[in-house]
Motif scaffolding. Structure first.
Motif, PDB file in Angstrom:
ATOM      1  N   TYR A   7       0.832  -1.192   0.000  1.00 20.13           N
ATOM      2  CA  TYR A   7       0.000   0.000   0.000  1.00 20.13           C
ATOM      3  C   TYR A   7       0.870   1.247   0.000  1.00 20.13           C
ATOM      4  N   GLN A  36      -3.442 -13.766   1.403  1.00 18.55           N
ATOM      5  CA  GLN A  36      -4.159 -12.739   2.164  1.00 18.55           C
ATOM      6  C   GLN A  36      -5.145 -12.005   1.265  1.00 18.55           C
ATOM      7  N   PHE A  37      -4.670 -11.586   0.077  1.00 18.28           N
ATOM      8  CA  PHE A  37      -5.551 -11.013  -0.943  1.00 18.28           C
ATOM      9  C   PHE A  37      -4.815 -11.048  -2.277  1.00 18.28           C
ATOM     10  N   VAL A  39      -4.308  -9.019  -6.282  1.00 15.57           N
ATOM     11  CA  VAL A  39      -4.303  -7.692  -6.899  1.00 15.57           C
ATOM     12  C   VAL A  39      -4.477  -7.836  -8.402  1.00 15.57           C
ATOM     13  N   THR A  63     -11.744  -2.541   1.756  1.00 20.46           N
ATOM     14  CA  THR A  63     -10.313  -2.694   2.019  1.00 20.46           C
ATOM     15  C   THR A  63      -9.975  -4.179   1.990  1.00 20.46           C
ATOM     16  N   THR A  64      -8.698  -4.478   2.076  1.00 17.38           N
ATOM     17  CA  THR A  64      -8.276  -5.880   2.031  1.00 17.38           C
ATOM     18  C   THR A  64      -8.370  -6.573   3.386  1.00 17.38           C
ATOM     19  N   ALA A 281     -11.113  -2.608  -2.785  1.00 12.47           N
ATOM     20  CA  ALA A 281     -11.185  -4.070  -2.752  1.00 12.47           C
ATOM     21  C   ALA A 281     -12.607  -4.573  -2.980  1.00 12.47           C
ATOM     22  N   THR A 283     -14.769  -8.675  -2.765  1.00 11.56           N
ATOM     23  CA  THR A 283     -14.672 -10.067  -2.320  1.00 11.56           C
ATOM     24  C   THR A 283     -15.281 -10.957  -3.384  1.00 11.56           C
ATOM     25  N   LYS A 299     -12.240 -14.704  -1.001  1.00 16.38           N
ATOM     26  CA  LYS A 299     -11.012 -13.936  -0.829  1.00 16.38           C
ATOM     27  C   LYS A 299     -11.187 -12.498  -1.332  1.00 16.38           C
ATOM     28  N   LYS A 300     -10.403 -11.591  -0.734  1.00 24.30           N
ATOM     29  CA  LYS A 300     -10.418 -10.196  -1.158  1.00 24.30           C
ATOM     30  C   LYS A 300      -9.541 -10.013  -2.404  1.00 24.30           C
ATOM     31  N   LEU A 302      -7.982  -6.758  -4.707  1.00 31.87           N
ATOM     32  CA  LEU A 302      -7.760  -5.321  -4.810  1.00 31.87           C
ATOM     33  C   LEU A 302      -7.759  -4.931  -6.280  1.00 31.87           C
TER      34      LEU A 302
END
Length: 391
Positions: A7, A36-37, A39, A63-64, A281, A283, A299-300, A302
């Motif tokens: 970020y 975690q996420f 992109v 947000t993530t 972000a 989901t 999962k997230k 971005l």
């Protein structure tokens, strides 16, 4: 080559473009933190995701963070964290005053505000243009649409500044910022009660008249906060970034000075390159496979709007360059599809009028990038300090 992503903050917002290009070219579905996420950075992928709300849901936050919605009262869920059909129904309640046709009569108000602020800049010959114009202008418009009385504007501007800062820095628990949240929360409740007794031609009055079953008081308060956080730093980022780009590329500035009718088209190009909302972000509601990589359901993801808007696959080999005459078919600077920015027409109006007046008054202005400073934040790229000399 391993591509890294992190970020952005005030220290690193200055030049994220090489990192974005590396992601697009080498790792268009980039995994962060061992799942975690993820992109997405290419235009086609981000554009498709913005349109597909069934797959890329906003309901779990923007947000993530996996617990983005923790502690949210469901009755106060922000419109930006809703999916259709709920999002569609609530958006219909608030969108009409911000359509291009309805925004047009506001232009005189905007121009009067801008010229008044630039008069003060002219007298001094120099100013922090963010503090002088680019920050107070969107706050003025948000207050106007919410029906905040003139006598309350000073308080409202102070709360707005603190809340925008707190939201950007995820620092709402900090003393002065927390107090600003509490004070504005109390004020918003009082404004709702006033509009119940004495409705006006503003968004709060329109929502109050729908009744509690449609728009609860808690939801209206949440909408007020959404207007403040979404309508202020985005426009400040767009305006400040545009002023810098036109100073760097004075040949392009000269084109607009010689032909002001080109400014509306230039606004689209400046939106593309500044992309004040760099990312948000979503989901995924199902497994999604792109470019050979599968993102598991739940999962997230971005969406890198700013990267997408500089993708050579969409905008050609000059994607990273300013061309105020460029014809743009589609961009994602203000979102797209169901979540296209509610205030997009208002944002464009502010940018157009501000550029018309700035270039008309100070065609030879200059900014000092060496002392300019970006605001901290996880999503919005904006200057918090930008010294300008009128020359």
């Amino acid at each position: 080559m391993t591509v890294t992503f992190s970020y952005r903050s005030r220290q690193t917002w200055a030049d994220p473009w090489d990192d974005y290009r590396a992601l697009r070219d080498e790792d268009p579905v980039h995994e962060v933190g061992d799942g975690q996420f993820w992109v997405l950075s290419r235009f086609d992928d981000v554009f498709a995701a913005a349109r597909d709300t069934a797959t890329y849901s906003s309901a779990n936050g923007l947000t993530t963070a996996p617990d983005d919605m923790a502690g949210f009262d469901e009755k106060a869920r922000p419109i930006v964290m809703m999916d259709p059909p709920d999002h569609t129904a609530m958006r219909r309640l608030v969108s009409r005053p911000m359509t291009p046709r309805q925004v047009a009569p506001v232009e005189d108000l905007v121009r009067e505000f801008v010229t008044d602020k630039l008069d003060a800049v002219a007298d001094a010959g120099e100013a922090d243009i963010v503090e002088a114009l680019f920050k107070p202008l969107p706050s003025f418009l948000v207050a106007h649409y919410l029906g905040v009385p003139t006598e309350d504007r000073v308080l409202f501007d102070r709360w707005t500044e603190r809340i925008v800062q707190a939201t950007a820095e995820s620092a709402a628990q900090d003393g002065p910022n927390q107090q600003a949240f509490l004070e504005l929360f109390e004020y918003a409740g009082g404004l709702i009660e006033r509009r119940k007794a004495d409705p006006g031609d503003d968004l709060v009055s329109g929502l109050v008249q729908q009744g509690e079953d449609v728009a609860s008081a808690m939801w209206i308060v949440g909408f007020i906060f959404t207007m403040i956080t979404g309508g202020n730093d985005t426009v400040t980022g767009m305006l400040s970034g545009s002023a810098v780009l036109l100073d760097r590329h004075r040949d392009q500035r000269r084109l607009l000075i010689d032909d002001p009718t080109a400014i509306p088209n230039a606004v689209e190009e400046l939106l593309r390159l500044t992309s004040p909302v760099q990312n948000l972000a979503r989901t995924v509601t199902r497994d999604v496979t792109l470019h050979g990589t599968t993102i598991p359901a739940g999962k997230k993801v971005l969406l890198l709007f700013a990267s997408a808007n500089r993708d050579e696959r969409e905008f050609g080999p000059t994607a990273g360059q300013l061309d105020v005459k460029r014809r743009i078919e589609r961009i994602v600077a203000l979102g797209y599809g169901a979540h296209h920015c509610l205030g997009a027409s208002v944002a464009r109006l502010q940018c157009r009028v501000a550029l018309e007046e700035l270039l008309g008054r100070f065609p030879d202005y200059s900014v000092d990038e060496s002392t300019a400073r970006f605001a901290a934040g996880w999503s919005t790229r904006r200057y918090e300090y930008l010294p300008l000399t009128t020359n």
